[in-house]
Design a protein around this motif. Structure first.
Motif, PDB file in Angstrom:
ATOM      1  N   GLY A 237      80.645  81.969  -4.167  1.00  0.00           N
ATOM      2  CA  GLY A 237      79.440  82.763  -4.398  1.00  0.00           C
ATOM      3  C   GLY A 237      79.687  84.013  -5.214  1.00  0.00           C
ATOM      4  O   GLY A 237      80.728  84.186  -5.852  1.00  0.00           O
ATOM      5  N   GLN A 238      78.706  84.919  -5.169  1.00  0.00           N
ATOM      6  CA  GLN A 238      78.820  86.180  -5.893  1.00  0.00           C
ATOM      7  C   GLN A 238      79.853  87.094  -5.252  1.00  0.00           C
ATOM      8  O   GLN A 238      80.402  87.973  -5.894  1.00  0.00           O
ATOM      9  CB  GLN A 238      77.453  86.869  -5.923  1.00  0.00           C
ATOM     10  CG  GLN A 238      76.380  86.051  -6.642  1.00  0.00           C
ATOM     11  CD  GLN A 238      74.993  86.346  -6.102  1.00  0.00           C
ATOM     12  OE1 GLN A 238      74.713  86.164  -4.914  1.00  0.00           O
ATOM     13  NE2 GLN A 238      74.107  86.807  -6.977  1.00  0.00           N
ATOM     14  N   ARG A 341      81.144  78.489  -9.080  1.00  0.00           N
ATOM     15  CA  ARG A 341      80.532  79.810  -9.042  1.00  0.00           C
ATOM     16  C   ARG A 341      79.027  79.651  -8.975  1.00  0.00           C
ATOM     17  O   ARG A 341      78.419  78.990  -9.815  1.00  0.00           O
ATOM     18  CB  ARG A 341      80.914  80.603 -10.296  1.00  0.00           C
ATOM     19  CG  ARG A 341      80.478  82.052 -10.257  1.00  0.00           C
ATOM     20  CD  ARG A 341      81.152  82.792  -9.114  1.00  0.00           C
ATOM     21  NE  ARG A 341      82.592  82.746  -9.188  1.00  0.00           N
ATOM     22  CZ  ARG A 341      83.400  83.034  -8.173  1.00  0.00           C
ATOM     23  NH1 ARG A 341      82.887  83.372  -7.024  1.00  0.00           N
ATOM     24  NH2 ARG A 341      84.696  82.977  -8.329  1.00  0.00           N
ATOM     25  N   THR A 342      78.414  80.204  -7.927  1.00  0.00           N
ATOM     26  CA  THR A 342      76.961  80.130  -7.760  1.00  0.00           C
ATOM     27  C   THR A 342      76.524  81.341  -6.947  1.00  0.00           C
ATOM     28  O   THR A 342      77.307  82.278  -6.736  1.00  0.00           O
ATOM     29  CB  THR A 342      76.571  78.801  -7.060  1.00  0.00           C
ATOM     30  OG1 THR A 342      75.146  78.714  -6.986  1.00  0.00           O
ATOM     31  CG2 THR A 342      77.155  78.705  -5.668  1.00  0.00           C
ATOM     32  N   THR A 343      75.294  81.337  -6.462  1.00  0.00           N
ATOM     33  CA  THR A 343      74.796  82.476  -5.686  1.00  0.00           C
ATOM     34  C   THR A 343      75.210  82.334  -4.228  1.00  0.00           C
ATOM     35  O   THR A 343      75.497  81.235  -3.751  1.00  0.00           O
ATOM     36  CB  THR A 343      73.262  82.564  -5.765  1.00  0.00           C
ATOM     37  OG1 THR A 343      72.694  81.376  -5.167  1.00  0.00           O
ATOM     38  CG2 THR A 343      72.805  82.657  -7.207  1.00  0.00           C
ATOM     39  N   ASN A 344      75.226  83.447  -3.511  1.00  0.00           N
ATOM     40  CA  ASN A 344      75.557  83.420  -2.084  1.00  0.00           C
ATOM     41  C   ASN A 344      74.562  82.567  -1.303  1.00  0.00           C
ATOM     42  O   ASN A 344      74.940  81.819  -0.396  1.00  0.00           O
ATOM     43  CB  ASN A 344      75.579  84.839  -1.515  1.00  0.00           C
ATOM     44  CG  ASN A 344      76.745  85.646  -2.024  1.00  0.00           C
ATOM     45  OD1 ASN A 344      77.735  85.087  -2.489  1.00  0.00           O
ATOM     46  ND2 ASN A 344      76.651  86.958  -1.943  1.00  0.00           N
ATOM     47  N   HIS A 346      72.902  80.016  -2.351  1.00  0.00           N
ATOM     48  CA  HIS A 346      73.164  78.596  -2.602  1.00  0.00           C
ATOM     49  C   HIS A 346      74.367  78.112  -1.809  1.00  0.00           C
ATOM     50  O   HIS A 346      74.374  76.988  -1.293  1.00  0.00           O
ATOM     51  CB  HIS A 346      73.389  78.372  -4.099  1.00  0.00           C
ATOM     52  CG  HIS A 346      73.369  76.928  -4.490  1.00  0.00           C
ATOM     53  ND1 HIS A 346      74.025  76.443  -5.599  1.00  0.00           N
ATOM     54  CD2 HIS A 346      72.786  75.846  -3.899  1.00  0.00           C
ATOM     55  CE1 HIS A 346      73.836  75.135  -5.683  1.00  0.00           C
ATOM     56  NE2 HIS A 346      73.093  74.754  -4.667  1.00  0.00           N
ATOM     57  N   VAL A 347      75.385  78.947  -1.679  1.00  0.00           N
ATOM     58  CA  VAL A 347      76.565  78.586  -0.876  1.00  0.00           C
ATOM     59  C   VAL A 347      76.162  78.338   0.575  1.00  0.00           C
ATOM     60  O   VAL A 347      76.552  77.336   1.184  1.00  0.00           O
ATOM     61  CB  VAL A 347      77.630  79.706  -0.944  1.00  0.00           C
ATOM     62  CG1 VAL A 347      78.760  79.428   0.045  1.00  0.00           C
ATOM     63  CG2 VAL A 347      78.192  79.813  -2.343  1.00  0.00           C
TER      64      VAL A 347
END
Length: 380
Positions: A237-238, A341-344, A346-347
């Motif tokens: 995530g971020q 790598r994605t958004t928190n 989405h995780v």
């Protein structure tokens, strides 16, 4: 000649996750009982090159010289090559300003790092920089920046005094930077005072370390008889995130889980509080992490009348069921879909949806091809 050591795949994956989370190499080696830092370096290289399949490769197993890994079909080979190229491009995308304005030093550094795998022309093409521009920048980048001069000046002082002085005295001798800047530079390059190093007591010191009562006996005759727990890193995530989960050895069901941004005692206490009413004699097994040996956690376990069991230090195989679950979670979601790598948010969504799928839908051969929940319900 020393004896060659074979490490399980879950140990290698955990080592990679710890390094991605910023855990120092020395601590990774100590916690996972890894002999040599060069082994960790090799695993990280495989991860960066998208060669995760090599983590399962046995000791001494080598590919035929010049041929590389074998593929089941030409399609599989092309897919592997496409994944590799996509990962290379993802590296370029992380550089601020790609396609618009790229700093000369960043380009030079990337070319040097990736030149073994790609031609200079291909790297420059991805970065939107001509080869002539790259060579011109390389010739020009000989002048040191002011920061580099400052850092070298501080380093020269540290070396002259044989690393006997702390940052305050070095700052007094070097007039070109304040104390905080000098401290930051010394920490960055490992130039701190090596005399009378301060001794700091680690937080969360063991209030009580339990014996390994589980002793790798992962068979259970009834639900909630034997539980295992652990924490895994979620570096997708971020910001760095963590998953704390508890697994029932009777049917492999995840009976409690928490996702958080800090792996402290409150984090694992939250997971523990989610457990339903437990039968008498319930055993909970974990590693010897500071959160599990802390006084608060041990007290909460005793209040629930749970018998505590702990793995031997540096032996993840003692807790392999939960290690295997965490490995499956990442392999069947993030790694399978190539999500690095994605958004928190989405995780969290991915993890929660997978646990629901794992408990209710995903069948297991050892459970007579039933899901954990189905197996428990039919047994009841």
């Amino acid at each position: 000649m020393g004896t060659r050591v074979s490490y399980p795949e879950e140990v290698k994956l955990k080592a990679i996750e710890m390094r991605l989370a910023g855990v120092p190499v020395k601590k990774v080696l100590e916690d996972l009982n890894i002999r040599n830092h060069s082994q960790l370096k090799t695993w990280m290289k495989w991860y960066r090159n998208g060669e995760l399949h090599r983590l399962a490769q046995p000791v001494g197993k080598q590919y035929t010289f010049g041929k590389g890994p074998q593929y089941e079909s030409e399609t599989a080979k092309l897919q592997a090559e496409n994944r590799y190229l996509k990962q290379q491009i993802d590296v370029f995308k992380k550089v601020q300003g790609v396609g618009k304005e790229v700093a000369p030093k960043v380009v030079i550094q990337l070319v040097e790092e990736l030149h073994d795998n790609m031609t200079i022309g291909d790297i420059c093409k991805h970065l939107g920089v001509s080869r002539s521009t790259y060579y011109r920048w390389k010739a020009q980048v000989t002048e040191e920046t002011e920061k580099e001069k400052r850092d070298q000046g501080i380093g020269k002082l540290c070396k002259e005094h044989k690393y006997r002085l702390g940052y305050r005295k070095i700052a007094a001798l070097y007039s070109g930077a304040c104390e905080k800047t000098v401290q930051r530079v010394m920490q960055k390059y490992g130039w701190q005072c090596r005399v009378k190093v301060k001794k700091r007591k680690r937080t969360g010191q063991p209030a009580h370390v339990a014996p390994n009562l589980l002793d790798r006996d992962f068979a259970a005759s009834k639900p909630l008889e034997k539980l295992v727990t652990d924490i895994t890193y979620l570096p997708f995530g971020q910001s760095m995130m963590y998953l704390s989960s508890i697994l029932d050895l009777y049917n492999g069901e995840i009976v409690a889980q928490t996702i958080g941004f800090t792996q402290d005692t409150d984090f694992v206490l939250d997971t523990l509080s989610q457990l339903p009413e437990l039968p008498e004699g319930c055993m909970l097994h974990s590693d010897q992490g500071s959160v599990y040996t802390s006084y608060a956690y041990q007290k909460a376990v005793k209040e629930k009348r749970i018998t505590m069991s702990m793995s031997r230090k540096g032996t993840p195989a003692d807790n392999s069921p939960i290690e295997s679950f965490h490995s499956s979670l990442k392999s069947e979601t993030f790694y399978l879909d190539e999500i690095y790598r994605t958004t928190n948010a989405h995780v969290i969504q991915i993890v929660e949806e997978y646990i629901k799928y794992y408990n209710n839908i995903r069948i297991q051969t050892k459970l007579n091809s039933q899901s954990p929940v189905q197996y428990r319900q039919l047994a009841a």
